[in-house]
Design an enzyme around this catalytic site. Structure first.
Site, mmCIF file in Angstrom:
data_model
loop_
_atom_site.group_PDB
_atom_site.id
_atom_site.type_symbol
_atom_site.label_atom_id
_atom_site.label_comp_id
_atom_site.label_asym_id
_atom_site.label_seq_id
_atom_site.Cartn_x
_atom_site.Cartn_y
_atom_site.Cartn_z
ATOM 1 N N PRO A 2 74.744 8.301 -19.161
ATOM 2 C CA PRO A 2 75.088 9.216 -20.149
ATOM 3 C C PRO A 2 74.135 9.409 -21.143
ATOM 4 O O PRO A 2 73.136 8.664 -21.310
ATOM 5 C CB PRO A 2 76.090 8.186 -20.749
ATOM 6 N N ARG B 11 67.229 14.426 -27.889
ATOM 7 C CA ARG B 11 67.734 13.368 -28.208
ATOM 8 C C ARG B 11 66.726 12.077 -28.816
ATOM 9 O O ARG B 11 65.843 12.076 -27.574
ATOM 10 C CB ARG B 11 68.518 12.774 -27.203
ATOM 11 N N TYR C 229 62.391 8.548 -26.824
ATOM 12 C CA TYR C 229 62.405 8.829 -25.274
ATOM 13 C C TYR C 229 61.359 9.988 -25.164
ATOM 14 O O TYR C 229 61.450 10.463 -23.879
ATOM 15 C CB TYR C 229 64.006 9.493 -25.120
ATOM 16 N N ASN D 278 68.707 5.491 -13.601
ATOM 17 C CA ASN D 278 68.577 5.195 -15.070
ATOM 18 C C ASN D 278 69.994 5.378 -15.405
ATOM 19 O O ASN D 278 70.684 6.355 -15.775
ATOM 20 C CB ASN D 278 67.681 6.068 -15.785
ATOM 21 N N HIS E 60 73.593 -1.726 -20.117
ATOM 22 C CA HIS E 60 74.137 -2.901 -20.647
ATOM 23 C C HIS E 60 75.765 -3.446 -20.635
ATOM 24 O O HIS E 60 75.920 -4.593 -21.475
ATOM 25 C CB HIS E 60 73.635 -2.595 -22.092
ATOM 26 N N ASP F 254 78.292 -3.556 -9.078
ATOM 27 C CA ASP F 254 79.161 -3.825 -8.009
ATOM 28 C C ASP F 254 78.803 -2.733 -6.726
ATOM 29 O O ASP F 254 78.776 -2.976 -5.805
ATOM 30 C CB ASP F 254 80.643 -3.719 -8.233
ATOM 31 N N GLU G 19 65.521 0.420 -10.586
ATOM 32 C CA GLU G 19 65.996 0.488 -11.891
ATOM 33 C C GLU G 19 65.070 0.949 -12.814
ATOM 34 O O GLU G 19 64.009 0.668 -12.843
ATOM 35 C CB GLU G 19 66.675 -0.655 -12.399
ATOM 36 N N HIS H 32 64.061 2.792 -16.815
ATOM 37 C CA HIS H 32 64.443 3.144 -18.244
ATOM 38 C C HIS H 32 62.986 3.953 -18.842
ATOM 39 O O HIS H 32 62.087 3.074 -18.570
ATOM 40 C CB HIS H 32 64.484 2.091 -18.821
ATOM 41 N N SER I 57 62.170 4.065 -21.976
ATOM 42 C CA SER I 57 61.817 3.127 -22.992
ATOM 43 C C SER I 57 61.758 1.800 -22.464
ATOM 44 O O SER I 57 62.238 1.529 -21.613
ATOM 45 C CB SER I 57 62.859 3.354 -24.267
ATOM 46 N N ARG J 255 63.243 -3.294 -27.818
ATOM 47 C CA ARG J 255 64.182 -2.559 -28.867
ATOM 48 C C ARG J 255 65.284 -3.489 -29.166
ATOM 49 O O ARG J 255 65.055 -4.736 -28.936
ATOM 50 C CB ARG J 255 64.811 -1.392 -27.998
ATOM 51 N N ARG K 250 70.109 -4.240 -25.908
ATOM 52 C CA ARG K 250 69.243 -3.566 -24.540
ATOM 53 C C ARG K 250 68.519 -4.443 -23.663
ATOM 54 O O ARG K 250 68.065 -4.115 -22.716
ATOM 55 C CB ARG K 250 68.374 -2.436 -25.087
HETATM 56 C C1 DQA Z 1 67.363 4.190 -21.583
HETATM 57 C C2 DQA Z 1 67.578 2.722 -22.224
HETATM 58 C C3 DQA Z 1 68.971 2.495 -22.635
HETATM 59 O O1 DQA Z 1 69.114 1.472 -23.479
HETATM 60 C C4 DQA Z 1 69.651 3.582 -23.606
HETATM 61 O O2 DQA Z 1 71.171 3.418 -23.481
HETATM 62 C C5 DQA Z 1 69.428 4.983 -22.654
HETATM 63 C C6 DQA Z 1 68.293 5.103 -22.184
HETATM 64 C C7 DQA Z 1 65.774 4.446 -21.162
HETATM 65 O O3 DQA Z 1 65.715 5.192 -20.494
HETATM 66 O O4 DQA Z 1 65.071 4.254 -21.958
HETATM 67 O O5 DQA Z 1 70.291 5.822 -22.995
HETATM 68 O O6 DQA Z 1 68.048 3.889 -20.185
#
Ligand code: DQA
Length: 146
Positions: free
Chosen positions: A11, A19, A24, A75, A81, A88, A99, A101, A103, A108, A112
């Site tokens: 999302p 955003r 980001y 991602n 979280h 699952d 995985e 991210h 950031s 943070r 998170r």
């Molecule tokens: C994120 C980090 C998450 O905590 C956050 O909710 C995001 C983006 C990242 O790519 O840094 O929407 O996954």
């Protein structure tokens, strides 16, 4: 062709570039997709790049990856979280899983710092911005190719 890598985005990632640019960055999701295609092509992989704001859709796509993909980059954004359905689903996928991210989630807010996904993946990359996606593809090529 060595196979397909699914790259799934959760999302609000459709709003990258608009955003919270201070967190980001200015790169759009479309630009990240392009970088992924550029990185995957010489390694011999096709990319299936998707984004959804809905948890169930991400679960359905992970199930689809079981049939079609040799590797998966995810991602899950805020679902990282909160979700139990996504880890699952990841547990049912036998290919390489990374995985990502953008950031550094550990720098943070405390909520998170925990990911429900991390114990279902081969590796986690965070804090390196869009480069993290490219590194994840390279890692999958190494894991899947071995
Ligand atoms: C994120 C980090 C998450 O905590 C956050 O909710 C995001 C983006 C990242 O790519 O840094 O929407 O996954």
């Amino acid at each position: 062709m060595a196979g397909t890598i699914f790259i799934l985005n959760g999302p609000n990632l459709n709003l990258l570039g608009q955003r919270e640019v201070d967190v980001y960055g200015a790169t759009t999701l479309g630009e990240i997709e392009e970088a992924c295609r550029t990185a995957a092509a010489p390694l011999g992989y096709a990319i299936e790049f998707r984004q959804s704001n809905q948890e169930g859709e991400l679960v359905t796509w992970i199930q689809e990856a079981r049939e079609q993909a040799v590797g998966l980059v995810i991602n899950a954004a805020a679902y990282t979280h909160t979700s139990y359905a996504i880890p699952d689903a990841l547990a049912t996928f036998d290919g390489a899983k990374i995985e990502v991210h953008l950031s550094n989630i550990f720098k943070r807010e405390v909520f998170r710092h925990h990911s429900t996904l991390s114990n279902q993946v081969d590796g986690v990359i965070c804090g390196l911005g869009p480069k993290g996606y490219v590194l994840a593809i390279e890692a999958i090529a190494e894991i899947a190719g071995s």
